[in-house]
Each structure stands twice: as C-alpha cells, then as structure tokens.
Design an enzyme around this catalytic site. Structure first.
Site, PDB file in Angstrom:
ATOM      1  N   ASN A 289       0.872  -0.959  -0.021  1.00  7.80           N
ATOM      2  CA  ASN A 289       0.003   0.614  -0.134  1.00  7.80           C
ATOM      3  C   ASN A 289       0.236   1.446  -0.301  1.00  7.80           C
ATOM      4  OD1 ASN A 289      -2.867   1.307   0.134  1.00  7.80           O
ATOM      5  ND2 ASN A 289      -1.865   1.987   1.713  1.00  7.80           N
TER       6      ASN A 289
ATOM      7  N   ASP B 141      -4.418   8.265   6.781  1.00 13.29           N
ATOM      8  CA  ASP B 141      -3.769   7.454   5.311  1.00 13.29           C
ATOM      9  C   ASP B 141      -2.520   7.349   5.233  1.00 13.29           C
ATOM     10  OD1 ASP B 141      -3.339   6.336   2.543  1.00 13.29           O
ATOM     11  OD2 ASP B 141      -5.511   7.218   2.445  1.00 13.29           O
TER      12      ASP B 141
END
Length: 308
Positions: free
Chosen positions: A143, A234
């Site tokens: 990711n 995030d």
C-alpha cells in the site's frame, strides 16, 4: 490508501495553506483530541478536480522538484507536476498494475507499490524502464512505502475486508522480509529523520504505532504513539524535526503531531478524503496532499522542511 476488495480508493489532496490556529490538544491514555478556533484557514487547490482518479495517491518529489502522483486521468498511470505545478502523463504501468505509494532512493530511482500484483516496481528515471524490484505472493496488497537512509523500503499491507494488516521490509537486493503479521489495517508508514523510529498507522483502528528501528532494519519496542477518536488515517510524512504530518481521511485535514504524540495543529483542506502527503517546493516546506473525493491535489506551507 487502497481498498483492494472495495471500489472506493483514497485520494491525495493538496490544499494551499491557511493559517490554522488550534489550541494544543489534550491527551489522555494516548486518546487524541483537538479543539479549533474560528480563525481556521484553508489550503489551496493546485490542479482541477478530476485531473486524477479517486485513486490519487503517491506522492513523491524528485531531486529536481518534480512531483509524481499515481492515476493521472485513469488507473495504472503515473502523472508528474513540474516545478510550475503543471501536470502531464509520466508513464503507464504494465497491464493490470496500479500504483499506490511512491518513494525515491538515494540514487534517484523511483519505487512504486503495485497493489493488485503484489509488487514493488522500480523505475529507471532516465529511461522510464519499469522492472519488478520485489514480489511477494503473501502480501495482501502493498500500500504505502517508507525508506530509510540505507535505501531499505518498508511497506504497509492492509486487508480491508478482514480489517487486518501486515508490515514488510524490502532490502536493497529485493528480498522481502515479514516484520509483523496480524496487525490492524496498516496504511501510512514513515521513518524518522534520525532513522531510529518507524511509524505505522492503522486506518480502521485509528492508531499510530511507533517502533524502535535498528541499524540493520529490525524493529523492537512497539508502543502506541496516539489514537484518534474519529475519522480515518492514510499516508504520513515527517519533517526534519520529527513531526508527523498525517492525512485524516474523512475529516479533510492534515494533523501535525510531534514525536511525543501531541497534536500541534491541524491544517484544513477543501476536500474531505486526503490520501497522502509529501514535502517539496523551493525550500522543501511545501506540503502536497492528494485528495480522493476531488481527484486533485492541494498544498500548504509548513514551518519546518520535510525529512527527505
């Protein structure tokens, strides 16, 4: 941030700075809270909405000051904004590959987390040739990525469907090492300026973890830096003082947190779903933010230059 099993993707947004005046947050048992005052100002938008897809992520700045962001116009691409912040297509990834986090090593090579194919891709910036630097079938989906001063990469690896995640190290020979399994939804990841700490956040669990990072790239002494009471998280980046800039997905802010876990202030964006942040600009004090709900970028000016 990428939801591998969900169509919604996090976006990186950059907003031009408005001065934010926030009272220092009080923490109790690492639970983070902030209080804002009415004179909160906003960041500025630097590209039109929809320039990037809702998977806008990355971002990373090269030594010449160019900003690279994934999913320019369509999935599976990498866009570049020159020093005048004019966007264009930089390259198209191999069929089936979609990028997420981007980092540059000390030699100027670009590394991209290719989440559908479980790869870390390497890009020769002179030729734009793309190769597979590392592959691991046991990854859920690489990711976001961080890099230390020895050019070792660290990758978060969330499983959105299960609410779990892993943490990996990729050595300079491309060897992949599992550092931790059975975490929450690992997402943002960063190395401290002195290379003695690794920060990893879990988006769903809203927790930021910190590890001691050894000279050989191993981790120890895991502990909680802070936990947010609401919204998601995030991407993250550090400035040279070791403060973390954390994209608050859903809240539309970037939280600036010191190495002790205290929130110094929050910068408010125009979009609500920031996916990642990076430093650039003439003095490396411009913070670029990718914003998913807008498909664009925002920026603001920090007081301290970025780590990289």
């Amino acid at each position: 941030m990428r939801h591998f099993s969900i169509t919604s993707l996090f976006v990186l947004s950059i907003a031009g700075l408005q001065l934010i005046s926030c009272k220092p947050k009080e923490t109790t048992d690492t639970q983070a809270t902030t209080t804002e005052t009415p004179d909160t100002l906003r960041a500025t938008t630097i590209v039109p909405e929809g320039t990037f897809t809702s998977g806008v992520e990355g971002p990373a700045v090269d030594s010449a000051g160019n900003l690279y962001v994934v999913n320019f116009g369509k999935e599976g691409t990498v866009g570049v904004l020159n020093i005048k912040e004019i966007p264009s297509l930089f390259l198209t990834l191999p069929e089936g590959s979609v990028g997420n986090g981007i980092r540059f090593d000390s030699h100027g090579n670009m590394f991209i987390a290719d989440y559908p194919k479980h790869n870390i891709l390497k890009v020769d910036m002179a030729t734009r040739k793309i190769s597979v630097y590392a592959y691991e079938s046991k990854m859920n989906q690489p990711n976001d990525v961080a890099i230390d001063d020895q050019d070792r990469l660290y990758a978060s690896d969330p499983n959105w469907k299960e609410g779990t995640g892993k943490l990996w190290r990729i050595d300079t020979n491309g060897k992949v090492m599992l550092l931790e399994d059975s975490m929450g939804t690992t997402n943002g990841i960063e190395v401290s300026p002195d290379n003695k700490r690794l920060y990893v956040n879990e988006s769903v669990q809203r927790t930021v973890w910190v590890y001691d990072l050894s000279g050989d790239g191993n981790l120890s002494n895991k502990r909680t830096l802070l936990t947010f009471p609401d919204f998601g998280m995030d991407g993250m980046r550090c400035d040279k003082d070791g403060n973390l800039y954390i994209a608050r997905h859903g809240k539309g802010t970037v939280a600036v947190v010191n190495p002790d876990g205290k929130i110094l202030h929050e910068v408010y964006l125009n979009g609500k779903n920031p996916s990642n942040v990076t430093f650039g600009g003439p003095n490396n004090k411009t913070v670029y933010v990718t914003v998913q709900d807008k498909g664009n970028l925002e920026k603001f000016e920090a007081d301290v230059a970025g780590r990289e």
